[in-house]
Design a protein around this motif. Structure first.
Motif, PDB file in Angstrom:
ATOM      1  N   TYR A 103     -37.805   1.471 -19.761  1.00 18.50           N
ATOM      2  CA  TYR A 103     -37.420   1.701 -18.475  1.00 18.50           C
ATOM      3  C   TYR A 103     -37.467   3.389 -17.995  1.00 18.50           C
ATOM      4  CZ  TYR A 103     -35.492  -3.030 -18.524  1.00 18.50           C
ATOM      5  OH  TYR A 103     -35.599  -4.464 -18.555  1.00 18.50           O
ATOM      6  N   PHE A 104     -37.864   3.352 -16.524  1.00 23.83           N
ATOM      7  CA  PHE A 104     -38.031   4.937 -16.350  1.00 23.83           C
ATOM      8  C   PHE A 104     -37.658   5.088 -14.900  1.00 23.83           C
ATOM      9  CE2 PHE A 104     -42.028   2.527 -15.331  1.00 23.83           C
ATOM     10  CZ  PHE A 104     -42.233   2.853 -14.198  1.00 23.83           C
ATOM     11  N   ARG A 105     -37.458   6.211 -14.530  1.00 25.03           N
ATOM     12  CA  ARG A 105     -37.312   6.561 -13.166  1.00 25.03           C
ATOM     13  C   ARG A 105     -38.424   7.570 -12.623  1.00 25.03           C
ATOM     14  NH1 ARG A 105     -33.565  10.251 -13.555  1.00 25.03           N
ATOM     15  NH2 ARG A 105     -33.425  10.073 -15.694  1.00 25.03           N
ATOM     16  N   ARG A 106     -38.881   7.447 -11.348  1.00 20.54           N
ATOM     17  CA  ARG A 106     -40.195   8.263 -10.993  1.00 20.54           C
ATOM     18  C   ARG A 106     -39.918   8.715  -9.670  1.00 20.54           C
ATOM     19  NH1 ARG A 106     -45.382   5.732 -12.967  1.00 20.54           N
ATOM     20  NH2 ARG A 106     -44.690   6.813 -14.824  1.00 20.54           N
ATOM     21  N   TYR A 107     -40.599   9.797  -9.311  1.00 19.65           N
ATOM     22  CA  TYR A 107     -40.795   9.884  -7.656  1.00 19.65           C
ATOM     23  C   TYR A 107     -42.188   9.929  -7.388  1.00 19.65           C
ATOM     24  CZ  TYR A 107     -36.127  12.127  -7.476  1.00 19.65           C
ATOM     25  OH  TYR A 107     -34.737  12.401  -7.488  1.00 19.65           O
ATOM     26  N   ARG A 108     -42.362   9.744  -6.153  1.00 23.24           N
ATOM     27  CA  ARG A 108     -43.887   9.575  -5.906  1.00 23.24           C
ATOM     28  C   ARG A 108     -44.095  10.980  -5.131  1.00 23.24           C
ATOM     29  NH1 ARG A 108     -41.829   5.747  -2.394  1.00 23.24           N
ATOM     30  NH2 ARG A 108     -43.455   4.041  -3.159  1.00 23.24           N
ATOM     31  N   GLU A 109     -45.407  11.236  -4.956  1.00 28.38           N
ATOM     32  CA  GLU A 109     -45.590  12.464  -4.294  1.00 28.38           C
ATOM     33  C   GLU A 109     -45.197  12.390  -2.631  1.00 28.38           C
ATOM     34  OE1 GLU A 109     -47.946  16.376  -4.204  1.00 28.38           O
ATOM     35  OE2 GLU A 109     -47.908  14.730  -5.905  1.00 28.38           O
ATOM     36  N   GLY A 110     -44.262  13.509  -2.378  1.00 28.93           N
ATOM     37  CA  GLY A 110     -43.682  13.604  -1.138  1.00 28.93           C
ATOM     38  C   GLY A 110     -42.459  12.722  -0.895  1.00 28.93           C
ATOM     39  N   GLN A 112     -38.670  11.421  -1.360  1.00 32.98           N
ATOM     40  CA  GLN A 112     -37.337  12.000  -1.458  1.00 32.98           C
ATOM     41  C   GLN A 112     -36.368  11.305  -2.509  1.00 32.98           C
ATOM     42  OE1 GLN A 112     -35.980  14.716   0.372  1.00 32.98           O
ATOM     43  NE2 GLN A 112     -36.737  14.692   2.377  1.00 32.98           N
ATOM     44  N   HIS A 113     -36.499   9.993  -2.681  1.00 34.88           N
ATOM     45  CA  HIS A 113     -35.674   9.618  -3.520  1.00 34.88           C
ATOM     46  C   HIS A 113     -36.472   8.770  -4.604  1.00 34.88           C
ATOM     47  CE1 HIS A 113     -32.742   9.695  -0.515  1.00 34.88           C
ATOM     48  NE2 HIS A 113     -33.755   9.409   0.433  1.00 34.88           N
ATOM     49  N   GLU A 114     -35.584   8.222  -5.748  1.00 36.07           N
ATOM     50  CA  GLU A 114     -36.105   8.121  -7.013  1.00 36.07           C
ATOM     51  C   GLU A 114     -36.839   6.266  -6.848  1.00 36.07           C
ATOM     52  OE1 GLU A 114     -33.989   9.754 -10.769  1.00 36.07           O
ATOM     53  OE2 GLU A 114     -32.812   8.802  -9.295  1.00 36.07           O
ATOM     54  N   MET A 115     -37.694   6.257  -7.626  1.00 36.39           N
ATOM     55  CA  MET A 115     -37.936   4.763  -7.868  1.00 36.39           C
ATOM     56  C   MET A 115     -37.562   4.391  -9.458  1.00 36.39           C
ATOM     57  SD  MET A 115     -41.769   4.650  -6.194  1.00 36.39           S
ATOM     58  CE  MET A 115     -42.362   5.997  -7.191  1.00 36.39           C
ATOM     59  N   PHE A 116     -37.119   3.346  -9.332  1.00 34.96           N
ATOM     60  CA  PHE A 116     -36.797   2.539 -10.798  1.00 34.96           C
ATOM     61  C   PHE A 116     -37.913   1.648 -11.203  1.00 34.96           C
ATOM     62  CE2 PHE A 116     -33.114   4.451  -8.972  1.00 34.96           C
ATOM     63  CZ  PHE A 116     -32.142   4.980  -9.942  1.00 34.96           C
ATOM     64  N   GLY A 123     -46.554  -0.031 -23.833  1.00 32.94           N
ATOM     65  CA  GLY A 123     -47.473   0.779 -22.941  1.00 32.94           C
ATOM     66  C   GLY A 123     -48.134  -0.671 -22.152  1.00 32.94           C
ATOM     67  N   GLY A 124     -48.453  -0.336 -20.963  1.00 33.26           N
ATOM     68  CA  GLY A 124     -49.167  -1.345 -20.065  1.00 33.26           C
ATOM     69  C   GLY A 124     -49.018  -1.220 -18.698  1.00 33.26           C
ATOM     70  N   GLU A 125     -48.918  -2.225 -17.819  1.00 32.40           N
ATOM     71  CA  GLU A 125     -48.774  -2.116 -16.528  1.00 32.40           C
ATOM     72  C   GLU A 125     -47.109  -1.779 -16.066  1.00 32.40           C
ATOM     73  OE1 GLU A 125     -49.632  -4.771 -12.225  1.00 32.40           O
ATOM     74  OE2 GLU A 125     -50.168  -5.570 -14.194  1.00 32.40           O
ATOM     75  N   GLU A 126     -47.113  -0.581 -15.243  1.00 37.26           N
ATOM     76  CA  GLU A 126     -45.728  -0.575 -14.688  1.00 37.26           C
ATOM     77  C   GLU A 126     -45.426  -1.580 -13.557  1.00 37.26           C
ATOM     78  OE1 GLU A 126     -45.862   3.488 -13.455  1.00 37.26           O
ATOM     79  OE2 GLU A 126     -46.152   4.311 -15.811  1.00 37.26           O
ATOM     80  N   THR A 127     -43.874  -1.869 -13.476  1.00 33.33           N
ATOM     81  CA  THR A 127     -43.484  -2.381 -12.314  1.00 33.33           C
ATOM     82  C   THR A 127     -42.307  -1.614 -11.749  1.00 33.33           C
ATOM     83  OG1 THR A 127     -43.818  -4.628 -13.580  1.00 33.33           O
ATOM     84  CG2 THR A 127     -42.297  -4.525 -11.631  1.00 33.33           C
ATOM     85  N   ILE A 128     -42.507  -1.505 -10.502  1.00 36.97           N
ATOM     86  CA  ILE A 128     -41.147  -0.935  -9.735  1.00 36.97           C
ATOM     87  C   ILE A 128     -40.554  -1.957  -9.080  1.00 36.97           C
ATOM     88  CG2 ILE A 128     -40.575   0.829  -7.883  1.00 36.97           C
ATOM     89  CD1 ILE A 128     -42.187   2.024 -10.302  1.00 36.97           C
ATOM     90  N   VAL A 129     -39.143  -1.808  -9.279  1.00 39.29           N
ATOM     91  CA  VAL A 129     -38.172  -2.763  -8.837  1.00 39.29           C
ATOM     92  C   VAL A 129     -37.249  -2.131  -7.633  1.00 39.29           C
ATOM     93  CG1 VAL A 129     -36.217  -2.130 -10.392  1.00 39.29           C
ATOM     94  CG2 VAL A 129     -36.603  -4.699  -9.361  1.00 39.29           C
ATOM     95  N   LEU A 130     -37.128  -0.810  -7.534  1.00 37.20           N
ATOM     96  CA  LEU A 130     -36.170  -0.102  -6.715  1.00 37.20           C
ATOM     97  C   LEU A 130     -37.168   1.038  -6.143  1.00 37.20           C
ATOM     98  CD1 LEU A 130     -32.834  -0.368  -8.198  1.00 37.20           C
ATOM     99  CD2 LEU A 130     -33.611  -1.812  -6.272  1.00 37.20           C
ATOM    100  N   ASP A 131     -37.385   0.840  -4.949  1.00 34.05           N
ATOM    101  CA  ASP A 131     -38.100   2.115  -4.209  1.00 34.05           C
ATOM    102  C   ASP A 131     -36.924   3.041  -3.504  1.00 34.05           C
ATOM    103  OD1 ASP A 131     -39.595   3.728  -2.782  1.00 34.05           O
ATOM    104  OD2 ASP A 131     -41.205   2.605  -2.725  1.00 34.05           O
ATOM    105  N   GLY A 132     -36.542   3.933  -3.660  1.00 31.75           N
ATOM    106  CA  GLY A 132     -35.623   4.711  -3.026  1.00 31.75           C
ATOM    107  C   GLY A 132     -36.199   5.014  -1.598  1.00 31.75           C
ATOM    108  N   ASP A 133     -37.198   5.607  -1.612  1.00 31.50           N
ATOM    109  CA  ASP A 133     -37.813   5.767  -0.142  1.00 31.50           C
ATOM    110  C   ASP A 133     -37.690   4.759   0.659  1.00 31.50           C
ATOM    111  OD1 ASP A 133     -38.254   8.548  -0.911  1.00 31.50           O
ATOM    112  OD2 ASP A 133     -40.176   8.125  -1.961  1.00 31.50           O
ATOM    113  N   ALA A 134     -38.243   3.664   0.250  1.00 28.67           N
ATOM    114  CA  ALA A 134     -38.105   2.425   1.133  1.00 28.67           C
ATOM    115  C   ALA A 134     -36.856   1.875   1.509  1.00 28.67           C
ATOM    116  CB  ALA A 134     -39.035   1.236   0.359  1.00 28.67           C
ATOM    117  N   LEU A 135     -35.885   1.954   0.522  1.00 21.13           N
ATOM    118  CA  LEU A 135     -34.544   1.689   0.875  1.00 21.13           C
ATOM    119  C   LEU A 135     -33.747   2.663   1.899  1.00 21.13           C
ATOM    120  CD1 LEU A 135     -33.721   0.660  -2.715  1.00 21.13           C
ATOM    121  CD2 LEU A 135     -33.659  -0.975  -0.720  1.00 21.13           C
TER     122      LEU A 135
END
Length: 703
Positions: A103-110, A112-116, A123-135
């Motif tokens: 599990y990880f936390r990440r920011y996108r370029e630009g 403001q808020h974290e994604m989980f 290793g393999g394909e990542e899945t984002i379940v919570l997008d702080g910028d969208a929320l």
């Protein structure tokens, strides 16, 4: 609001409205009490209901501050650009493994808020379940609280605050579909602990006075009205929080104030069973626990272990009578925290304001330490999801060295660097120097000061210096890396941290020597640090800008009253400056739990007189003051907005020269200021622009 102000370049004038109270035979005048909205509880939930006259006054103060600091707008813009340039915008945490996933936390370029998110463990394909910028897109304020995936990895419980008032709503989202279930749990503290069967979770509900007093169990698919009350604290002076135990077997209900604690355990495999008490509360005895099989490892100050010790107790009979010393008390070596793994125990210690990590092999009892060589640094364990592991993750930094995250094999004693904080605009640690000097307080106490400056700095007494302090609640200020500070240091500032009494920088006794009747030691230590820096020619009188927030803001207010002549400027963020009135109001969220820290002036005349003797608002005098910038948050439940508002009003009406004094209230945020990692930089830039201005650098083309 004709009796408040004329909205010109002149400072706002708050009317004095006669108000006084008498306690213990002492009458105290509080002519600015009207700035406290009688409906303050509702203001926390809905800021639009703030009294119109109060709103107009706060807005006028904001306009006045803007009129004075508006000329620094180009400087502020440049500071923000510099600070943002040191942030890796698409940053990501080191993935933390748990079963089949990491599990990880990440920011996108630009962003403001974290994604989980998560990825397969190997290793393999990542899945984002919570997008702080969208929320956050439909809210002026947004802040994540907690997030916790379910033991079967199907769901994630998450919480958010959209007012800045620290009322967190909990929702549950499916990992596969990314859809929230049709249920919301309102007015919580943001934390949650899943039951083993993943059909329910525990949470803490805040009461009408914003206090965490009740633990509830929520069953998925049912309304909050059907939730089951699991535990309720009856003492209004105690707060209650929950977390998962080290092994993942229990939900720990941790209650306490600033002197005493008590914990209960709920078996997560049997969530319907009542919580089981570990050890009954004893005034002055604190403890926290970690579990391993049928044994508890307890960190405690029992038996006069001022700097804490670690004991063991059988899970079946964990009461005090069965506690046995494992790591005895060693005066001067403060055991900050401990963590437990299947084969190892980890403890974080601090001696003479420097931390170290100690690893203990539980089979052999053999111990070894992880430490570093710099004269001032920060070291912290980071925990993880897994109990049956030999891997310890920890973070290291210093005032010159960006954060480094390591994975450490506790058996092999080898470490792997997993991440080094990247500074996109560039950072050469060799260009800077971190060092430590000692200040001698009036009573002979040796107070550490951590310093950061450029290597080409000349120690001739001419440099401006920002001196930061806190000194309350046993909170130690680490000598860690902060990229934003470089914007001051690169302009010739020295950045200094005063490790004053009231914190635990030099052990628990250091904290005890800065609280209640000894509180003034914190203020005297800070002033002693300022004088020591002047004597050592790092700076000179009236070249120092004091900086503190919350209880550190109280420090700033007290220092301004006592030794303001040493400073050219004072920045007090969300400052706790109306100490007496706040400690007399037992309806405020934090007041009853704070009595062990400051004293109870309702019941004790001695405590009343002690607080009255130093409370910044009550000790403003007719003398010159340095320039002061106070910053507040309208929905702050910790330090209410009216404290700095009243303080600035009284300062302006009483002081005989110096200044100016300014108030800036964020009308859409609380104790932590603006939400979003880049929006917060705007507020840091205001602080730094004020510091440069107070040092005489912002009015001479310094942009």
């Amino acid at each position: 609001m004709t009796d408040v102000l004329d909205k010109t370049a002149a400072p706002p004038v708050a009317p004095r409205r006669a108000h006084a109270f008498t306690a213990h035979g002492i009458t105290v005048s509080d002519e600015y009490a009207w700035l406290k909205d009688a409906n303050w509880q509702e203001v926390l939930r809905d800021p639009t209901v703030l009294d119109r006259d109060i709103r107009h006054y706060l807005e006028a103060e904001n306009a006045y501050t803007e009129s004075l600091l508006g000329h620094t707008a180009p400087l502020q813009k440049k500071l923000v650009a510099e600070m943002r340039g040191r942030i890796k915008e698409d940053d990501s945490s080191v993935p933390s493994p748990d079963g089949p996933f990491a599990y990880f936390r990440r920011y996108r370029e630009g962003g403001q808020h974290e994604m989980f998110g998560r990825m397969p463990r190997g290793g393999g394909e990542e899945t984002i379940v919570l997008d702080g910028d969208a929320l956050a897109k439909d809210h002026a304020y947004f802040k994540f609280g907690g997030s916790r995936h379910s033991p079967d990895h199907r769901l994630v419980a998450w919480s958010a605050d959209i007012k800045g008032s620290e009322y967190f709503s909990i929702r549950v989202r499916e990992w596969e579909s990314g859809r929230d279930l049709d249920e919301t749990v309102e007015e919580t503290d943001g934390a949650m602990v899943w039951a083993t069967d993943c059909r329910s979770f525990f949470y803490v509900k805040l009461d009408d006075n914003h206090r965490p007093m009740q633990v509830w169990r929520h069953r998925l698919g049912t309304p909050q009205a059907d939730d089951v009350l699991v535990h309720e604290e009856q003492d209004a002076g105690w707060f209650t929080h929950i977390h998962e135990s080290t092994s993942g077997r229990f939900c720990v209900i941790a209650g306490g104030d600033h002197e005493t604690s008590e914990q209960r355990l709920i078996d997560l495999a049997a969530p319907d069973t009542p919580p089981r008490l570990v050890a009954a509360r004893e005034v002055g005895v604190q403890y926290s626990l970690a579990d391993r099989g049928d044994e508890l490892f307890i960190l405690t100050n029992a038996d006069e272990a001022i700097d804490f010790k670690i004991v063991t107790a059988p899970l079946a009979a964990p009461e005090r009578a069965n506690w046995r010393d494992l790591i005895p008390h060693r005066p001067g070596i403060y055991v900050i925290d401990h963590d437990l793994y299947s084969g190892h125990m980890v403890r974080l210690e601090r001696a003479n304001a420097l931390p170290s990590i100690i690893i203990r092999d539980l089979a052999s009892g053999e111990e070894h330490a992880i430490a570093f060589d710099e004269t001032a640094y920060s070291l912290d364990t980071m925990g993880g999801y897994e109990f049956d592991t030999k891997n310890l993750r920890f973070a290291y930094s210093s005032m010159t060295t960006p954060s480094e995250v390591y994975d450490y094999d506790m058996a092999a004693r080898t470490r792997i660097l997993r991440k080094r904080q990247e500074i996109p605009s560039g950072h050469n640690a060799a260009d800077y120097v971190t060092t430590r000097i000692m200040a001698r307080a009036e009573d002979g106490a040796e107070v550490p000061i951590s310093l950061l400056h450029r290597r080409d700095f000349s120690r001739d007494g001419r440099a401006p210096l920002l001196l930061y302090g806190y000194g309350s609640y046993g909170h130690a200020i680490p000598a860690s890396f902060n990229a934003s500070r470089l914007s001051l240091v690169d302009r010739g500032f020295v950045y200094a941290i005063a490790h004053i009494r009231g914190g635990t920088d030099k052990g628990w006794g250091w904290y005890l020597d800065g609280k209640r009747e000894k509180k003034t030691n914190s203020f005297d230590d800070f002033s002693a640090c300022a004088r020591a820096l002047i004597e050592a020619k790092y700076t000179s009188t009236r070249r120092i800008i004091g900086h503190g927030g919350s209880a550190g803001g109280m420090l700033m207010g007290a220092v301004a009253n006592r030794t303001g002549e040493l400073f050219s400027g004072i920045v007090a963020e969300v400052p706790f400056v109306d100490v007496l009135n706040t400690m007399l109001d037992d309806t405020l969220p934090l007041t009853p739990p704070e009595w062990p820290e400051w004293g109870n002036p309702i019941e004790s005349e001695k405590d009343f007189r002690t607080i009255l003797s130093y409370s910044p608002y009550d000790n403003v005098t007719s003398k010159p003051y340095p320039a002061i910038l106070a910053m507040a948050g309208l929905t702050d439940p910790r330090v209410t907005y009216w404290e700095p508002a009243k303080w600035i009003a009284r300062l302006r009406a009483t002081m005989t020269g110096g200044g100016p004094v300014m108030l800036r209230t964020n009308m859409g945020a609380g104790h932590g200021g603006a939400s979003g990692r880049f929006n917060r930089l705007d507020e840091v830039a205001i602080v730094y622009a004020f510091a440069l201005w107070a040092a005489g650098l912002a009015g001479k083309g310094e942009v």
